[in-house]
Design a protein around this motif. Structure first.
Motif, PDB file in Angstrom:
ATOM      1  N   VAL A   1     -19.755 -33.862  10.511  1.00 23.63           N
ATOM      2  CA  VAL A   1     -19.102 -34.444  11.681  1.00 23.63           C
ATOM      3  C   VAL A   1     -18.466 -35.790  11.316  1.00 23.63           C
ATOM      4  N   CYS A   2     -19.022 -36.482  10.342  1.00 24.20           N
ATOM      5  CA  CYS A   2     -18.461 -37.773   9.925  1.00 24.20           C
ATOM      6  C   CYS A   2     -17.084 -37.614   9.287  1.00 24.20           C
ATOM      7  N   ASP A   3     -16.769 -36.419   8.764  1.00 27.98           N
ATOM      8  CA  ASP A   3     -15.478 -36.175   8.111  1.00 27.98           C
ATOM      9  C   ASP A   3     -14.393 -35.691   9.073  1.00 27.98           C
ATOM     10  N   ILE A   4     -14.761 -35.269  10.252  1.00 29.24           N
ATOM     11  CA  ILE A   4     -13.772 -34.639  11.143  1.00 29.24           C
ATOM     12  C   ILE A   4     -13.628 -35.339  12.485  1.00 29.24           C
ATOM     13  N   SER A   5     -14.318 -36.453  12.675  1.00 25.81           N
ATOM     14  CA  SER A   5     -14.359 -37.061  14.008  1.00 25.81           C
ATOM     15  C   SER A   5     -13.171 -37.951  14.331  1.00 25.81           C
ATOM     16  N   ASP A   6     -12.226 -38.098  13.415  1.00 21.13           N
ATOM     17  CA  ASP A   6     -11.060 -38.943  13.661  1.00 21.13           C
ATOM     18  C   ASP A   6      -9.940 -38.129  14.321  1.00 21.13           C
ATOM     19  N   VAL A   7     -10.146 -37.790  15.589  1.00 22.11           N
ATOM     20  CA  VAL A   7      -9.152 -36.999  16.323  1.00 22.11           C
ATOM     21  C   VAL A   7      -8.642 -37.738  17.559  1.00 22.11           C
ATOM     22  N   GLY A   8      -8.881 -39.051  17.597  1.00 24.38           N
ATOM     23  CA  GLY A   8      -8.326 -39.860  18.672  1.00 24.38           C
ATOM     24  C   GLY A   8      -9.152 -39.944  19.938  1.00 24.38           C
ATOM     25  N   VAL A   9     -10.404 -39.484  19.875  1.00 26.79           N
ATOM     26  CA  VAL A   9     -11.285 -39.581  21.038  1.00 26.79           C
ATOM     27  C   VAL A   9     -12.613 -40.177  20.571  1.00 26.79           C
ATOM     28  N   SER A  10     -13.434 -40.603  21.514  1.00 28.80           N
ATOM     29  CA  SER A  10     -14.715 -41.233  21.175  1.00 28.80           C
ATOM     30  C   SER A  10     -15.682 -40.220  20.565  1.00 28.80           C
ATOM     31  N   GLN A  11     -16.707 -40.724  19.875  1.00 31.32           N
ATOM     32  CA  GLN A  11     -17.704 -39.854  19.253  1.00 31.32           C
ATOM     33  C   GLN A  11     -18.413 -38.961  20.277  1.00 31.32           C
ATOM     34  N   PRO A  12     -18.808 -39.486  21.453  1.00 31.04           N
ATOM     35  CA  PRO A  12     -19.420 -38.586  22.439  1.00 31.04           C
ATOM     36  C   PRO A  12     -18.482 -37.449  22.863  1.00 31.04           C
ATOM     37  N   THR A  13     -17.193 -37.733  22.933  1.00 28.77           N
ATOM     38  CA  THR A  13     -16.224 -36.696  23.298  1.00 28.77           C
ATOM     39  C   THR A  13     -16.086 -35.671  22.189  1.00 28.77           C
ATOM     40  N   VAL A  14     -16.095 -36.135  20.939  1.00 28.74           N
ATOM     41  CA  VAL A  14     -16.077 -35.210  19.800  1.00 28.74           C
ATOM     42  C   VAL A  14     -17.292 -34.285  19.877  1.00 28.74           C
ATOM     43  N   SER A  15     -18.461 -34.857  20.123  1.00 34.67           N
ATOM     44  CA  SER A  15     -19.683 -34.059  20.223  1.00 34.67           C
ATOM     45  C   SER A  15     -19.582 -33.025  21.336  1.00 34.67           C
ATOM     46  N   HIS A  16     -19.015 -33.423  22.462  1.00 37.05           N
ATOM     47  CA  HIS A  16     -18.828 -32.494  23.586  1.00 37.05           C
ATOM     48  C   HIS A  16     -17.935 -31.322  23.175  1.00 37.05           C
ATOM     49  N   HIS A  17     -16.829 -31.625  22.505  1.00 39.57           N
ATOM     50  CA  HIS A  17     -15.900 -30.562  22.098  1.00 39.57           C
ATOM     51  C   HIS A  17     -16.523 -29.646  21.045  1.00 39.57           C
ATOM     52  N   LEU A  18     -17.273 -30.217  20.124  1.00 36.99           N
ATOM     53  CA  LEU A  18     -17.945 -29.388  19.119  1.00 36.99           C
ATOM     54  C   LEU A  18     -18.989 -28.482  19.775  1.00 36.99           C
ATOM     55  N   LYS A  19     -19.656 -28.994  20.797  1.00 36.95           N
ATOM     56  CA  LYS A  19     -20.625 -28.179  21.539  1.00 36.95           C
ATOM     57  C   LYS A  19     -19.920 -26.989  22.195  1.00 36.95           C
ATOM     58  N   LYS A  20     -18.763 -27.234  22.789  1.00 37.89           N
ATOM     59  CA  LYS A  20     -18.009 -26.142  23.426  1.00 37.89           C
ATOM     60  C   LYS A  20     -17.589 -25.088  22.404  1.00 37.89           C
ATOM     61  N   LEU A  21     -17.198 -25.527  21.213  1.00 37.61           N
ATOM     62  CA  LEU A  21     -16.824 -24.582  20.161  1.00 37.61           C
ATOM     63  C   LEU A  21     -18.037 -23.770  19.694  1.00 37.61           C
ATOM     64  N   ARG A  22     -19.203 -24.397  19.645  1.00 38.38           N
ATOM     65  CA  ARG A  22     -20.434 -23.672  19.291  1.00 38.38           C
ATOM     66  C   ARG A  22     -20.781 -22.672  20.381  1.00 38.38           C
ATOM     67  N   GLU A  23     -20.700 -23.089  21.636  1.00 35.72           N
ATOM     68  CA  GLU A  23     -21.030 -22.199  22.753  1.00 35.72           C
ATOM     69  C   GLU A  23     -20.124 -20.980  22.800  1.00 35.72           C
ATOM     70  N   ALA A  24     -18.891 -21.141  22.351  1.00 35.57           N
ATOM     71  CA  ALA A  24     -17.949 -20.025  22.334  1.00 35.57           C
ATOM     72  C   ALA A  24     -18.162 -19.115  21.126  1.00 35.57           C
ATOM     73  N   GLY A  25     -19.094 -19.481  20.246  1.00 34.57           N
ATOM     74  CA  GLY A  25     -19.370 -18.667  19.072  1.00 34.57           C
ATOM     75  C   GLY A  25     -18.418 -18.901  17.922  1.00 34.57           C
ATOM     76  N   LEU A  26     -17.616 -19.965  18.013  1.00 28.49           N
ATOM     77  CA  LEU A  26     -16.621 -20.239  16.978  1.00 28.49           C
ATOM     78  C   LEU A  26     -17.170 -21.035  15.811  1.00 28.49           C
ATOM     79  N   LEU A  27     -18.155 -21.880  16.068  1.00 26.93           N
ATOM     80  CA  LEU A  27     -18.759 -22.707  15.022  1.00 26.93           C
ATOM     81  C   LEU A  27     -20.269 -22.548  15.038  1.00 26.93           C
TER      82      LEU A  27
END
Length: 121
Positions: A64-90
């Motif tokens: 996560v330290c390598d991919i979190s530079d997407v222009g949003v805060s770290q909590p927002t990155v975590s939220h989006h990664l959670k959604k990708l996991r819930e969808a079965g993508l990650l």
């Protein structure tokens, strides 16, 4: 008050045989729900960038330290990664203080198959 339908997390094996190409036959209701969940997760530009960063990262996984530079805060990155996991993508794995993400091996193949024109005889 609206009700929200919660779909169970997708197991990697559930993603692989998801659906035939869209041109082969209409999707069943269950296939459409599972497929829509994946595409809905990727419908957000930040999530799509995160998914792409993981998928294209050397070795097929990314901290996560390598991919979190997407222009949003770290909590927002975590939220989006959670959604990708819930969808079965990650999938993810904690190693020490960092979390490493991988694209589920069957996901890209399943999504590609879905969008491929069915072979004709």
């Amino acid at each position: 008050m609206s009700t929200v339908k919660v779909l169970p997390l997708l197991e990697p094996d559930a993603v692989a045989p998801c659906c035939p190409p869209l041109t082969q036959r209409p999707l069943t209701a269950e296939e459409a729900e599972r497929t829509a969940l994946m595409f809905k997760a990727l419908g957000d530009p930040v999530r799509l960038r995160l998914f792409s960063a993981v998928a294209s990262h050397e070795g097929g996984e990314a901290c996560v330290c390598d991919i979190s530079d997407v222009g949003v805060s770290q909590p927002t990155v975590s939220h989006h990664l959670k959604k990708l996991r819930e969808a079965g993508l990650l999938s993810s794995e904690r190693r020490g203080t960092w979390v490493y993400y991988r694209v589920e091996p069957t996901v890209l193949a399943a999504m590609g198959q879905l969008l491929t024109r069915a072979a004709t005889a």
